[in-house]
Scaffold this motif. Structure first.
Motif, mmCIF file in Angstrom:
data_model
loop_
_atom_site.group_PDB
_atom_site.id
_atom_site.type_symbol
_atom_site.label_atom_id
_atom_site.label_comp_id
_atom_site.label_asym_id
_atom_site.label_seq_id
_atom_site.Cartn_x
_atom_site.Cartn_y
_atom_site.Cartn_z
ATOM 1 N N LEU A 147 41.394 37.844 -0.859
ATOM 2 C CA LEU A 147 40.033 37.412 -0.522
ATOM 3 C C LEU A 147 39.172 37.439 -1.769
ATOM 4 O O LEU A 147 39.100 38.461 -2.453
ATOM 5 C CB LEU A 147 39.433 38.363 0.520
ATOM 6 C CG LEU A 147 40.096 38.343 1.899
ATOM 7 C CD1 LEU A 147 39.777 39.628 2.650
ATOM 8 C CD2 LEU A 147 39.635 37.142 2.704
ATOM 9 N N CYS A 148 38.533 36.310 -2.045
ATOM 10 C CA CYS A 148 37.628 36.222 -3.184
ATOM 11 C C CYS A 148 36.415 37.122 -2.939
ATOM 12 O O CYS A 148 35.762 37.029 -1.899
ATOM 13 C CB CYS A 148 37.199 34.762 -3.324
ATOM 14 S SG CYS A 148 35.571 34.524 -4.010
ATOM 15 N N GLU A 149 36.138 38.010 -3.882
ATOM 16 C CA GLU A 149 35.054 38.965 -3.650
ATOM 17 C C GLU A 149 33.670 38.329 -3.772
ATOM 18 O O GLU A 149 32.678 38.922 -3.381
ATOM 19 C CB GLU A 149 35.177 40.162 -4.595
ATOM 20 C CG GLU A 149 34.871 39.881 -6.045
ATOM 21 C CD GLU A 149 35.035 41.122 -6.904
ATOM 22 O OE1 GLU A 149 35.619 42.113 -6.430
ATOM 23 O OE2 GLU A 149 34.567 41.097 -8.052
ATOM 24 N N HIS A 150 33.604 37.133 -4.320
ATOM 25 C CA HIS A 150 32.299 36.482 -4.456
ATOM 26 C C HIS A 150 31.876 35.775 -3.176
ATOM 27 O O HIS A 150 30.689 35.611 -2.927
ATOM 28 C CB HIS A 150 32.319 35.469 -5.607
ATOM 29 C CG HIS A 150 32.677 36.096 -6.913
ATOM 30 N ND1 HIS A 150 33.614 35.576 -7.776
ATOM 31 C CD2 HIS A 150 32.242 37.239 -7.488
ATOM 32 C CE1 HIS A 150 33.738 36.367 -8.820
ATOM 33 N NE2 HIS A 150 32.923 37.378 -8.674
ATOM 34 N N HIS A 151 32.844 35.311 -2.393
ATOM 35 C CA HIS A 151 32.514 34.545 -1.186
ATOM 36 C C HIS A 151 33.139 35.126 0.081
ATOM 37 O O HIS A 151 32.841 34.649 1.170
ATOM 38 C CB HIS A 151 32.968 33.086 -1.354
ATOM 39 C CG HIS A 151 32.331 32.382 -2.505
ATOM 40 N ND1 HIS A 151 32.916 32.316 -3.749
ATOM 41 C CD2 HIS A 151 31.138 31.757 -2.612
ATOM 42 C CE1 HIS A 151 32.116 31.658 -4.573
ATOM 43 N NE2 HIS A 151 31.028 31.319 -3.912
ATOM 44 N N MET A 152 34.004 36.106 -0.082
ATOM 45 C CA MET A 152 34.726 36.688 1.054
ATOM 46 C C MET A 152 35.498 35.635 1.834
ATOM 47 O O MET A 152 35.546 35.660 3.067
ATOM 48 C CB MET A 152 33.787 37.480 1.970
ATOM 49 C CG MET A 152 33.223 38.715 1.283
ATOM 50 S SD MET A 152 32.071 39.648 2.288
ATOM 51 C CE MET A 152 33.173 40.509 3.411
ATOM 52 N N PHE A 176 39.910 28.950 -1.767
ATOM 53 C CA PHE A 176 39.167 28.168 -0.774
ATOM 54 C C PHE A 176 37.707 27.983 -1.169
ATOM 55 O O PHE A 176 37.084 27.017 -0.763
ATOM 56 C CB PHE A 176 39.278 28.802 0.614
ATOM 57 C CG PHE A 176 40.503 28.336 1.343
ATOM 58 C CD1 PHE A 176 40.468 27.162 2.087
ATOM 59 C CD2 PHE A 176 41.693 29.031 1.235
ATOM 60 C CE1 PHE A 176 41.607 26.701 2.723
ATOM 61 C CE2 PHE A 176 42.837 28.577 1.870
ATOM 62 C CZ PHE A 176 42.794 27.410 2.620
ATOM 63 N N CYS A 177 37.185 28.890 -1.992
ATOM 64 C CA CYS A 177 35.791 28.701 -2.416
ATOM 65 C C CYS A 177 35.674 27.497 -3.341
ATOM 66 O O CYS A 177 34.587 26.953 -3.519
ATOM 67 C CB CYS A 177 35.219 29.971 -3.042
ATOM 68 S SG CYS A 177 36.145 30.631 -4.417
ATOM 69 N N MET A 178 36.792 27.042 -3.921
ATOM 70 C CA MET A 178 36.773 25.811 -4.725
ATOM 71 C C MET A 178 37.259 24.606 -3.933
ATOM 72 O O MET A 178 36.872 23.476 -4.188
ATOM 73 C CB MET A 178 37.666 25.972 -5.962
ATOM 74 C CG MET A 178 36.992 26.672 -7.123
ATOM 75 S SD MET A 178 38.057 26.668 -8.581
ATOM 76 C CE MET A 178 37.844 24.992 -9.173
#
Ligand code: ZN
Length: 191
Positions: free
Chosen positions: A78-83, A149-151
């Motif tokens: 999990l990306c910590e910037h966007h969860m 996924f944030c990208m």
């Protein structure tokens, strides 16, 4: 999962649903907070797992001084910037110096660090450093290829971008031929 934690996760999920303009009481969403709590508990279990339990005496004496590689270990993090998730493949190599580790443990160690809020760079380093600490080998090499996924689904929406990160320790950092052998082997066709 502790009852208290589960209840709080469920309550927060109901709040989130309301904030998004949903009705948490409608039929399709009735059990969603329960499922979400369970899912988040699983996706972040790297916070509660213990490295010693996980390795569980799977470190053995070994004479070999040759490179060991396990590649294409899939990970979900999990990306910590966007969860939101990022996922991909980890390729791990090391050159033993008296101690070897059960091959499946390389996958377990990857999961231990992946199942937290992460940035890919730190995840890569943590896997490498962990192996360095438990095996004290001649060197460790870790390469991660990830899709974020944030990208993919928001922001720049680049569907085909892959983030590659690497961490080279010991002989893999010092000796170009060793590093190149590893990089060549992880590119070889799969069986
Ligand atoms: Zn992100």
């Amino acid at each position: 999962m502790k009852d208290n934690k589960r209840k709080k996760l469920e309550a927060n999920t109901r709040n989130l649903l309301e904030l998004l303009g949903e009705d948490p009481k409608r039929e399709g969403l009735m059990n969603t907070p329960k499922r979400v709590a369970k899912a988040w508990d699983f996706l972040t279990k790297g916070y509660t797992e213990n490295l010693d339990d996980l390795i569980n005496n799977a470190i053995f004496e070994g004479e070999s001084k040759d490179m060991v590689i396990v590649k294409n270990i899939e990970f979900y993090s999990l990306c910590e910037h966007h969860m939101i998730p990022f996922y991909g493949k980890a390729h791990i190599g090391y050159i033993p110096d008296g101690k070897i580790i059960g091959l499946s443990k390389l996958a377990r160690i990857t999961d231990l660090f992946a199942q937290r809020l992460q940035v890919q760079e730190r995840l890569t380093n943590q896997i490498a450093q962990c192996l360095q600490d438990v095996l004290n080998p001649r060197g460790v090499a870790v390469v991660l290829e990830g899709k974020h996924f944030c990208m993919l689904s928001r922001g720049v929406q680049k569907q085909n971008s892959i983030a590659t990160s690497s961490s080279m320790l010991g002989i893999f950092r010092e000796k170009e031929s060793t590093r190149n052998e590893f990089l060549k082997l992880i590119q070889m066709n799969n069986i």
